[in-house]
Design a protein around this motif. Structure first.
Motif, short mmCIF file in Angstrom:
data_model
loop_
_atom_site.label_atom_id
_atom_site.label_comp_id
_atom_site.label_asym_id
_atom_site.label_seq_id
_atom_site.Cartn_x
_atom_site.Cartn_y
_atom_site.Cartn_z
N ARG A 187 34.80 35.68 50.94
CA ARG A 187 33.43 35.68 50.47
C ARG A 187 33.07 34.33 49.86
O ARG A 187 33.89 33.65 49.27
CB ARG A 187 33.24 36.77 49.43
CG ARG A 187 33.61 38.16 49.93
CD ARG A 187 33.16 39.22 48.94
NE ARG A 187 33.83 39.15 47.68
CZ ARG A 187 34.84 39.93 47.32
NH1 ARG A 187 35.32 40.79 48.18
NH2 ARG A 187 35.38 39.84 46.13
N PHE B 266 35.76 42.14 42.94
CA PHE B 266 34.69 41.16 43.05
C PHE B 266 35.26 39.74 43.08
O PHE B 266 36.39 39.51 42.65
CB PHE B 266 33.72 41.29 41.88
CG PHE B 266 33.12 42.67 41.74
CD1 PHE B 266 32.33 43.19 42.75
CD2 PHE B 266 33.36 43.44 40.61
CE1 PHE B 266 31.78 44.46 42.63
CE2 PHE B 266 32.81 44.70 40.48
CZ PHE B 266 32.02 45.22 41.49
N ASP B 267 34.48 38.79 43.56
CA ASP B 267 34.91 37.40 43.66
C ASP B 267 34.52 36.65 42.40
O ASP B 267 33.39 36.25 42.23
CB ASP B 267 34.25 36.76 44.88
CG ASP B 267 34.74 35.34 45.11
OD1 ASP B 267 35.74 34.94 44.50
OD2 ASP B 267 34.09 34.63 45.91
N ARG B 268 35.49 36.49 41.48
CA ARG B 268 35.29 35.81 40.20
C ARG B 268 34.00 36.25 39.51
O ARG B 268 33.08 35.45 39.30
CB ARG B 268 35.31 34.29 40.37
CG ARG B 268 36.67 33.74 40.76
CD ARG B 268 36.76 32.26 40.51
NE ARG B 268 36.65 31.95 39.09
CZ ARG B 268 37.67 32.01 38.23
NH1 ARG B 268 38.87 32.38 38.64
NH2 ARG B 268 37.47 31.72 36.96
N PRO B 269 33.89 37.52 39.17
CA PRO B 269 32.68 38.00 38.50
C PRO B 269 32.50 37.37 37.13
O PRO B 269 33.46 36.92 36.50
CB PRO B 269 32.94 39.51 38.38
CG PRO B 269 34.42 39.62 38.31
CD PRO B 269 34.93 38.56 39.26
N PRO C 24 38.07 39.49 48.91
CA PRO C 24 37.59 38.45 48.02
C PRO C 24 37.73 37.05 48.59
O PRO C 24 36.86 36.21 48.38
CB PRO C 24 38.47 38.64 46.78
CG PRO C 24 38.89 40.07 46.82
CD PRO C 24 39.01 40.41 48.27
N PRO D 104 28.81 35.44 42.39
CA PRO D 104 29.45 36.64 41.84
C PRO D 104 28.46 37.53 41.12
O PRO D 104 27.39 37.08 40.69
CB PRO D 104 30.46 36.05 40.85
CG PRO D 104 29.77 34.81 40.35
CD PRO D 104 29.05 34.26 41.55
N LEU E 39 38.19 35.75 36.89
CA LEU E 39 36.83 36.07 36.43
C LEU E 39 36.37 34.96 35.49
O LEU E 39 37.16 34.13 35.06
CB LEU E 39 36.78 37.44 35.75
CG LEU E 39 37.71 37.71 34.55
CD1 LEU E 39 37.18 37.14 33.25
CD2 LEU E 39 37.96 39.21 34.40
N THR F 179 29.12 33.11 43.28
CA THR F 179 27.84 32.38 43.28
C THR F 179 28.21 31.06 43.67
O THR F 179 29.23 30.64 43.35
CB THR F 179 27.26 32.31 41.88
OG1 THR F 179 27.24 31.18 41.32
CG2 THR F 179 26.63 33.34 41.36
N ARG G 245 28.63 28.22 42.30
CA ARG G 245 28.54 28.02 40.86
C ARG G 245 27.25 27.32 40.47
O ARG G 245 26.82 27.38 39.34
CB ARG G 245 29.75 27.22 40.36
CG ARG G 245 31.06 28.02 40.45
CD ARG G 245 30.96 29.31 39.63
NE ARG G 245 32.17 30.09 39.72
CZ ARG G 245 32.29 31.15 40.48
NH1 ARG G 245 31.31 31.55 41.23
NH2 ARG G 245 33.43 31.82 40.50
N ALA H 188 27.14 40.47 46.80
CA ALA H 188 28.12 40.37 45.72
C ALA H 188 28.74 41.71 45.38
O ALA H 188 29.75 41.76 44.68
CB ALA H 188 27.45 39.77 44.48
#
Length: 331
Positions: free
Chosen positions: A59, A128-131, A56, A63, A151, A7, A9, A191
């Motif tokens: 992207r 996933f990218d830092r879920p 990852p 997330p 994460l 996201t 952030r 995501a």
């Protein structure tokens, strides 16, 4: 007849932001409180929608939200499972099961009951990218691994306003997450870097009415409903329902045969925590449209999604809608 097989952030609204610096204390407290022994998309062919899943580090989308969900009989019916894009099932101590729900295209009002994290989750979630991982505790020896994992933990201690207790249920089966307190908006389909492809069904496929997967102390049965065009879920011999009494009914079910080995962790009763290996390759059965396809799965590294192909190398597309992935021990 039931067949049995072994996201940015800025998009995030954080509560208690400083608590992330105290992760060790948070997880230790969560362990005392909750860690027990029991226990679509388009057809264009890229990423979750088809052909070339992004890595990852390529992207920049927000997330997904991932929630560890209790699956003990006292936790049923669960809340919010029907809104998940993907539901994973895993073995835990004593041969029972837990669920991992992934949310990207929509957020329910409530999800739960929320339970503790396991070592296997860290490998699975590297796709996933830092879920955002919502869970209610973990073994203290697992804390350093969670601290190092790419994460963002969301726990009752780090984000107290995001959780609520159901007074009608007994602990530890009464903790629920309110996703709107964690994310302003769902991050969207981008995501879902699972590697899954969606589109038309492959050729052939064997007609199949139902399939059961057994764990040592749990079982999942999926029964085709032509009327709903979905697979109706049963758990331990009983229909799996929403809180409103509707059947849980994914469009696609994947039985993925994996290695399940002992980990270096045990619960307070001395039961070993199984580790489910989701990186590598093996066989799978894919259910969609009332048919079954025998497939091969491949996930070269933890940062990759998982591809499913036929013996001839043809991609096995999934039906649009919710996907359940059941990790079954390879024969």
């Amino acid at each position: 007849m039931v067949t049995t097989v072994g996201t940015e952030r800025g998009a995030r609204r954080r509560r208690g932001a400083g608590a992330g610096m105290l992760l060790t204390a948070v997880l230790t407290a969560g362990l005392v409180a909750s860690c027990t022994s029991s226990d679509g998309p388009s057809d264009d062919g890229r990423g979750t929608t088809g052909e070339s899943p992004a890595r990852p580090d390529d992207r920049d989308s927000p997330p997904p939200l991932v929630v560890k969900i209790d699956n003990a009989p006292a936790a049923r019916p669960q809340t919010g499972l029907d809104s998940a894009d993907v539901v994973y099932t895993e073995q835990v101590e004593g041969g029972s099961s837990r669920l991992i729900a992934v949310y990207a295209t929509g957020l329910p009002d409530s999800v739960g009951p929320v339970r503790s994290a396991r070592e296997s989750d860290l490998e699975l979630l590297r796709q996933f990218d830092r879920p955002l991982l919502a869970f209610s505790g973990a073994q203290s020896k697992l804390t350093p691994q969670i601290e190092r994992a790419p994460l963002e933990p969301v726990t009752p201690e780090s984000d107290p306003d995001a959780y609520t207790r159901d007074p009608g249920r007994s602990a530890p089966h009464n903790l629920y997450l309110r996703p709107e307190r964690v994310l302003d908006d769902p991050p969207g389909e981008a995501a879902l870097t699972t590697g899954f492809r969606f589109g038309g069904a492959p050729a052939d496929g064997e007609p199949r009415n139902d399939l059961t997967v057994r764990y040592p102390a749990a079982r999942f049965t999926f029964t085709w409903s032509g009327a709903q065009d979905r697979w109706l879920v049963s758990m331990d011999g009983s229909p799996a329902l929403t809180r409103e009494g509707e059947r849980l009914a994914p469009a696609t079910v994947v039985v993925q045969y994996v290695t399940v080995r002992p980990s270096g962790f045990r619960d307070f009763l001395g039961n070993n925590t199984p580790f489910t290996e989701t990186v590598g390759s093996g066989e799978a059965t894919v259910l969609r449209d009332g048919r079954a396809w025998e497939a091969n799965w491949k996930r070269p590294a933890a940062g990759d999604g998982t591809s499913f192909t036929t013996d001839s190398g043809e991609p096995v597309n999934f039906a649009r809608g919710q996907v359940w992935v059941v990790y079954a021990e390879a024969p």
